[in-house]
Motif scaffolding. Structure first.
Motif, mmCIF file in Angstrom:
data_model
loop_
_atom_site.group_PDB
_atom_site.id
_atom_site.type_symbol
_atom_site.label_atom_id
_atom_site.label_comp_id
_atom_site.label_asym_id
_atom_site.label_seq_id
_atom_site.Cartn_x
_atom_site.Cartn_y
_atom_site.Cartn_z
ATOM 1 N N MET A 1 54.467 58.214 -2.614
ATOM 2 C CA MET A 1 53.844 58.509 -3.916
ATOM 3 C C MET A 1 54.763 59.379 -4.768
ATOM 4 S SD MET A 1 51.133 57.655 -5.572
ATOM 5 C CE MET A 1 50.303 58.114 -7.077
ATOM 6 N N ARG A 2 55.465 60.317 -4.076
ATOM 7 C CA ARG A 2 56.323 61.225 -4.834
ATOM 8 C C ARG A 2 57.415 60.425 -5.560
ATOM 9 N NH1 ARG A 2 57.920 65.279 -6.933
ATOM 10 N NH2 ARG A 2 60.085 65.931 -6.938
ATOM 11 N N GLY A 3 58.039 59.482 -4.808
ATOM 12 C CA GLY A 3 59.076 58.639 -5.407
ATOM 13 C C GLY A 3 58.519 57.850 -6.566
ATOM 14 N N LYS A 4 57.316 57.364 -6.377
ATOM 15 C CA LYS A 4 56.659 56.564 -7.401
ATOM 16 C C LYS A 4 56.409 57.384 -8.667
ATOM 17 C CE LYS A 4 52.968 53.205 -7.783
ATOM 18 N NZ LYS A 4 52.005 52.384 -7.096
ATOM 19 N N MET A 5 55.999 58.645 -8.472
ATOM 20 C CA MET A 5 55.677 59.482 -9.621
ATOM 21 C C MET A 5 56.938 60.017 -10.307
ATOM 22 S SD MET A 5 52.463 59.286 -10.029
ATOM 23 C CE MET A 5 51.436 60.587 -10.710
ATOM 24 N N ASN A 6 58.053 60.093 -9.554
ATOM 25 C CA ASN A 6 59.325 60.559 -10.103
ATOM 26 C C ASN A 6 59.718 59.839 -11.379
ATOM 27 O OD1 ASN A 6 60.858 62.607 -9.284
ATOM 28 N ND2 ASN A 6 62.051 61.466 -7.764
ATOM 29 N N ARG A 7 59.492 58.549 -11.356
ATOM 30 C CA ARG A 7 59.819 57.672 -12.479
ATOM 31 C C ARG A 7 59.156 58.162 -13.774
ATOM 32 N NH1 ARG A 7 60.215 51.766 -13.122
ATOM 33 N NH2 ARG A 7 60.303 51.490 -10.890
ATOM 34 N N TYR A 8 57.978 58.786 -13.627
ATOM 35 C CA TYR A 8 57.183 59.173 -14.804
ATOM 36 C C TYR A 8 57.264 60.672 -15.103
ATOM 37 C CZ TYR A 8 55.435 54.609 -13.456
ATOM 38 O OH TYR A 8 55.353 53.292 -13.099
ATOM 39 N N GLU A 9 58.263 61.334 -14.500
ATOM 40 C CA GLU A 9 58.391 62.789 -14.588
ATOM 41 C C GLU A 9 58.281 63.320 -16.023
ATOM 42 O OE1 GLU A 9 61.424 65.199 -12.041
ATOM 43 O OE2 GLU A 9 62.275 64.906 -14.035
ATOM 44 N N LYS A 10 58.940 62.648 -16.960
ATOM 45 C CA LYS A 10 58.969 63.177 -18.338
ATOM 46 C C LYS A 10 57.600 63.094 -19.014
ATOM 47 C CE LYS A 10 63.353 64.078 -18.029
ATOM 48 N NZ LYS A 10 63.468 63.809 -16.574
ATOM 49 N N HIS A 11 56.775 62.153 -18.601
ATOM 50 C CA HIS A 11 55.404 62.129 -19.115
ATOM 51 C C HIS A 11 54.536 63.156 -18.389
ATOM 52 C CE1 HIS A 11 55.094 57.998 -21.376
ATOM 53 N NE2 HIS A 11 55.515 58.979 -22.140
ATOM 54 N N ILE A 12 54.785 63.329 -17.090
ATOM 55 C CA ILE A 12 53.990 64.280 -16.305
ATOM 56 C C ILE A 12 54.230 65.710 -16.801
ATOM 57 C CG2 ILE A 12 53.705 65.255 -13.969
ATOM 58 C CD1 ILE A 12 54.239 62.355 -12.933
ATOM 59 N N LEU A 13 55.452 65.964 -17.271
ATOM 60 C CA LEU A 13 55.779 67.292 -17.809
ATOM 61 C C LEU A 13 54.998 67.624 -19.081
ATOM 62 C CD1 LEU A 13 59.657 67.392 -17.338
ATOM 63 C CD2 LEU A 13 58.013 69.014 -16.354
ATOM 64 N N LYS A 15 51.971 68.376 -21.434
ATOM 65 C CA LYS A 15 50.592 68.820 -21.213
ATOM 66 C C LYS A 15 49.609 67.755 -21.712
ATOM 67 C CE LYS A 15 49.740 71.673 -25.396
ATOM 68 N NZ LYS A 15 50.486 70.825 -26.290
ATOM 69 N N GLU A 16 50.056 66.925 -22.653
ATOM 70 C CA GLU A 16 49.180 65.876 -23.191
ATOM 71 C C GLU A 16 48.877 64.786 -22.146
ATOM 72 O OE1 GLU A 16 51.763 67.150 -24.762
ATOM 73 O OE2 GLU A 16 51.001 67.882 -26.696
ATOM 74 N N ILE A 17 49.779 64.579 -21.193
ATOM 75 C CA ILE A 17 49.553 63.530 -20.184
ATOM 76 C C ILE A 17 49.364 64.167 -18.802
ATOM 77 C CG2 ILE A 17 50.530 61.482 -19.041
ATOM 78 C CD1 ILE A 17 51.823 60.744 -21.718
ATOM 79 N N GLY A 18 50.393 64.799 -18.270
ATOM 80 C CA GLY A 18 50.266 65.487 -16.975
ATOM 81 C C GLY A 18 50.082 64.523 -15.812
ATOM 82 N N LYS A 209 46.461 57.509 -25.149
ATOM 83 C CA LYS A 209 45.396 58.519 -25.296
ATOM 84 C C LYS A 209 44.059 57.977 -24.800
ATOM 85 C CE LYS A 209 46.917 60.371 -29.751
ATOM 86 N NZ LYS A 209 46.364 60.543 -31.101
ATOM 87 N N ILE A 210 43.747 56.746 -25.194
ATOM 88 C CA ILE A 210 42.460 56.141 -24.810
ATOM 89 C C ILE A 210 42.397 55.962 -23.288
ATOM 90 C CG2 ILE A 210 41.108 53.989 -24.952
ATOM 91 C CD1 ILE A 210 42.187 53.813 -27.939
ATOM 92 N N LEU A 211 43.484 55.478 -22.691
ATOM 93 C CA LEU A 211 43.490 55.205 -21.246
ATOM 94 C C LEU A 211 43.418 56.488 -20.423
ATOM 95 C CD1 LEU A 211 46.210 52.383 -21.137
ATOM 96 C CD2 LEU A 211 43.733 52.085 -20.891
ATOM 97 N N THR A 212 43.970 57.578 -20.966
ATOM 98 C CA THR A 212 43.947 58.838 -20.215
ATOM 99 C C THR A 212 42.737 59.695 -20.587
ATOM 100 O OG1 THR A 212 45.409 59.837 -21.874
ATOM 101 C CG2 THR A 212 46.463 58.949 -19.902
ATOM 102 N N GLY A 213 41.861 59.148 -21.438
ATOM 103 C CA GLY A 213 40.627 59.855 -21.792
ATOM 104 C C GLY A 213 40.843 61.025 -22.740
ATOM 105 N N LYS A 214 41.940 60.990 -23.490
ATOM 106 C CA LYS A 214 42.222 62.083 -24.423
ATOM 107 C C LYS A 214 41.625 61.785 -25.803
ATOM 108 C CE LYS A 214 44.162 64.465 -21.388
ATOM 109 N NZ LYS A 214 45.486 64.229 -20.855
ATOM 110 N N LYS A 215 41.620 62.824 -26.640
ATOM 111 C CA LYS A 215 41.087 62.687 -27.993
ATOM 112 C C LYS A 215 41.967 61.713 -28.783
ATOM 113 C CE LYS A 215 39.660 65.674 -31.747
ATOM 114 N NZ LYS A 215 39.951 66.946 -32.396
ATOM 115 N N PHE A 216 41.344 60.697 -29.344
ATOM 116 C CA PHE A 216 42.111 59.670 -30.057
ATOM 117 C C PHE A 216 41.873 59.805 -31.558
ATOM 118 C CE2 PHE A 216 38.000 58.176 -28.687
ATOM 119 C CZ PHE A 216 37.452 57.688 -29.854
#
Ligand SMILES: [Zn+2]
Length: 341
Positions: A1-13, A15-18, A209-216
């Motif tokens: 999972m860690r390797g899988k999430m590595n790819r998305y590091e810049k989005h995970i960083l 606060k809007e996505i995490g 935003k919609i998929l992550t349940g954030k304010k759209f």
């Protein structure tokens, strides 16, 4: 999972996505209807963002004048006339092999839209016509699926989020159906490639935003990309709206679409005839029928037939694009004469 999430590091960083937002994207499903200019950019953004399942739906094949703005396609695709949905999925599998990319080479109609959007969390509008957008609107209201409208013509574009029960819908915004020939098309007005990129990127952002349940965003947006004029537009949700208010689904119920239909295609002198047969045709049989009256060849996806100044592209379900005429009736008669199901 860690390797899988590595790819998305810049989005995970962000606060809007995490991490939570990224996990939501990975378990989301989206249908992109239309994979031209807007659809290419949306599909690229969502595949790179790790949306778990992306259905890419398009009825057309790649042509050389698409390459000015449709960023997923290359010269070789145009030479080989590869269906856009197939080409898009091939390219994006090289970008992200960990998500499920599903090509659907079909003309979206009242007969197939419910199957196409079944089980998705959101729908992206990459179409080039109002009839299909009203159809998407009806189907998404009926099944309570969020969708993001997008349109570009000339140097300007618009986008709007439609969340059934929460926001206005497309028919609250555009109450009367425009008459044929009134709206400009990319054939008459041209289209700025960067305007496509900007509008599709805003659509992609709203989808994330919609998929992550954030304010759209609640307002529609009009953006003149050339002159840099950005205008939010408030759209009121109407209880009298035929679609989201009264739940009368004129487009989904086929009121405006005959089951055997024809469409003058945007951007070229061509007409599409869609017999909606509900079964596959045999290219071998059709080849035998046509081989003595013109040039005919076929591959896995389509059959091509030249006769005088006309070219026919026939797909497996009988749907046919007739090039060399912009006249529906002429096309129908050519179809009846040479294909004739
Ligand atoms: Zn409405």
């Amino acid at each position: 999972m860690r390797g899988k999430m590595n790819r998305y590091e810049k989005h995970i960083l962000l606060k809007e996505i995490g991490k939570k937002g990224q996990e939501k994207l990975l378990s989301s499903r989206v249908a992109i209807i239309g994979c031209g200019g807007l659809g290419s950019v949306i599909a690229t953004n969502l595949a790179r963002a790790g949306v778990g399942e992306i259905r890419i739906v398009d009825r057309d094949y790649v042509e050389i004048d698409n390459l000015q703005r449709q960023i997923l396609f290359e010269e070789e695709d145009a030479e080989k006339r590869v269906p856009k949905a197939i080409s898009a999925v091939e390219k994006l599998r090289k970008v992200n092999s960990e998500i499920n990319l599903v090509p659907i080479v079909e003309d979206v109609s009242p007969l197939n839209i419910e199957k196409i959007i079944k089980g998705v969390d959101a729908v992206a509008d990459g179409t080039d016509n109002m009839e299909t957008r009203f159809l998407i609107n009806d189907a998404c209201i009926k099944y309570s699926i969020p969708w993001v409208y997008g349109a570009v013509i000339g140097v300007e574009g618009m986008t709007m989020n439609i969340l059934p029960g929460k926001t206005a819908c497309l028919r609250c915004f555009i109450k009367n159906i425009p008459s044929p020939g009134i709206l400009p098309t990319c054939e008459t007005a041209g289209i700025l490639n960067t305007a496509v990129n900007v509008i599709a990127s805003i659509q992609s952002t709203e989808l994330i935003k919609i998929l992550t349940g954030k304010k759209f965003r609640r307002e529609a947006i009009h953006f003149d990309v050339w002159h840099g004029i950005f205008t939010p537009i408030k759209v009121k949700k109407l209880s009298s709206c035929i679609s989201c208010g009264r739940k009368i689904f004129e487009f989904l119920d086929g009121k405006y679409t005959k089951y055997t239909d024809s469409t003058v295609l945007c951007g070229r002198k061509a007409v599409q005839i869609n017999p909606n047969l509900g079964k596959e045709i045999s290219f071998e049989v059709l080849y035998e029928k046509l081989k003595d009256i013109g040039n005919v060849e076929f591959n896995e996806y389509m059959l091509r037939f030249h006769k005088d100044k006309y070219e026919f592209i026939v797909f497996k379900n009988g749907r046919t694009i007739i090039k060399g005429t912009g006249d529906k009736n002429r096309a129908k008669s050519l179809y009846a004469r040479y294909i004739g199901f």
